[in-house]
Design a protein around this motif. Structure first.
Motif, short mmCIF file in Angstrom:
data_model
loop_
_atom_site.label_atom_id
_atom_site.label_comp_id
_atom_site.label_asym_id
_atom_site.label_seq_id
_atom_site.Cartn_x
_atom_site.Cartn_y
_atom_site.Cartn_z
N TYR A 77 0.83 -1.20 0.00
CA TYR A 77 0.00 0.00 0.00
C TYR A 77 0.87 1.26 0.00
O TYR A 77 0.64 2.19 -0.77
N ALA A 78 1.88 1.28 0.86
CA ALA A 78 2.77 2.44 0.94
C ALA A 78 3.53 2.63 -0.38
O ALA A 78 3.72 3.77 -0.84
N THR A 79 3.94 1.54 -1.00
CA THR A 79 4.63 1.63 -2.29
C THR A 79 3.70 2.21 -3.35
O THR A 79 4.11 3.08 -4.13
N MET A 84 2.31 6.89 -6.69
CA MET A 84 1.33 7.85 -7.21
C MET A 84 1.74 9.27 -6.86
O MET A 84 1.58 10.19 -7.67
N ILE A 85 2.25 9.46 -5.65
CA ILE A 85 2.69 10.80 -5.24
C ILE A 85 3.92 11.23 -6.04
O ILE A 85 4.04 12.38 -6.44
N ALA A 86 4.82 10.29 -6.29
CA ALA A 86 6.06 10.62 -7.00
C ALA A 86 5.81 10.98 -8.45
O ALA A 86 6.66 11.62 -9.09
N GLY A 92 9.05 16.39 -4.34
CA GLY A 92 10.14 16.51 -3.39
C GLY A 92 9.62 16.16 -2.01
O GLY A 92 8.41 16.06 -1.79
N ILE A 93 10.51 15.97 -1.09
CA ILE A 93 10.09 15.62 0.26
C ILE A 93 9.23 16.73 0.86
O ILE A 93 8.29 16.47 1.59
N SER A 94 9.52 17.96 0.53
CA SER A 94 8.74 19.08 1.07
C SER A 94 7.31 19.08 0.52
O SER A 94 6.41 19.63 1.14
N SER A 95 7.10 18.44 -0.64
CA SER A 95 5.76 18.40 -1.22
C SER A 95 5.00 17.13 -0.84
O SER A 95 3.94 16.87 -1.40
N LEU A 96 5.53 16.36 0.08
CA LEU A 96 4.87 15.12 0.48
C LEU A 96 3.47 15.33 1.05
O LEU A 96 2.54 14.63 0.65
N TYR A 103 -3.42 12.69 -3.54
CA TYR A 103 -3.72 11.26 -3.73
C TYR A 103 -5.08 10.92 -3.14
O TYR A 103 -5.92 10.30 -3.80
N TYR A 104 -5.30 11.31 -1.89
CA TYR A 104 -6.56 10.94 -1.25
C TYR A 104 -7.74 11.74 -1.80
O TYR A 104 -8.86 11.25 -1.84
#
Length: 158
Positions: A77-79, A84-86, A92-96, A103-104
């Motif tokens: 699930y995390a992958t 999808m986020i990537a 970038g990490i700041s846009s996580l 995504y949601y």
């Protein structure tokens, strides 16, 4: 302590939750993804079935198998969520946090689309697989670890 050993895992909260959650997952995944079941869903389903069998058959290490099955699900699930986020531009990490919100937010639109395309059953299946199962998997890991800890502390006290 003898009573603890004779108690079947299905009568415990983690054991009952594991059987219920993985049974529902396998049934909903078969309904939702048929006829073309993705390999990741097949892998998760097999791990879930093994967890159910370990609980039902009172396998000595049923807690470990339940935790491993939940970790398999959480890792897939995390992958999927991370991929999808990537794919969003300027990742970038700041846009996580904004990527997770995207995504949601998109997933709600997919759920509405599933309601329109497959009806109420398909929409509810998608919603349950997308929103409830991850939370239930984390809860199952926590409950299983807590039940193991409480059993161990009860044997040390007695």
């Amino acid at each position: 302590m003898d009573r603890e050993r004779r108690q079947h895992p299905v009568t415990s909260v983690p054991g009952a939750l594991a059987v219920a959650m993985w049974s529902v997952y396998v049934l909903l995944a078969a309904f939702f993804y048929s006829p073309d079941i993705p390999p990741s869903v097949l892998t998760i389903g097999i791990c879930g079935i093994l967890a159910c069998l370990a609980v039902i058959l009172n396998f000595a290490y049923w807690r470990l198998i339940v935790i491993l099955a939940s970790f398999v699900y959480i890792s897939f699930y995390a992958t999927r969520v991370f991929r999808m986020i990537a794919m969003t531009p300027d990742f970038g990490i700041s846009s996580l946090p904004s990527g997770l919100a995207f995504y949601y937010g998109s997933s709600w639109r997919v759920t509405v689309g599933m309601l329109q395309e497959r009806g109420v059953a398909g929409g509810l299946a998608h919603g349950f697989l997308e929103y409830a199962i991850p939370v239930l998997s984390l809860a199952l890991i926590g409950l299983t670890l807590m039940s193991r800890r409480s059993r161990r502390s009860a044997s040390l006290a007695g």
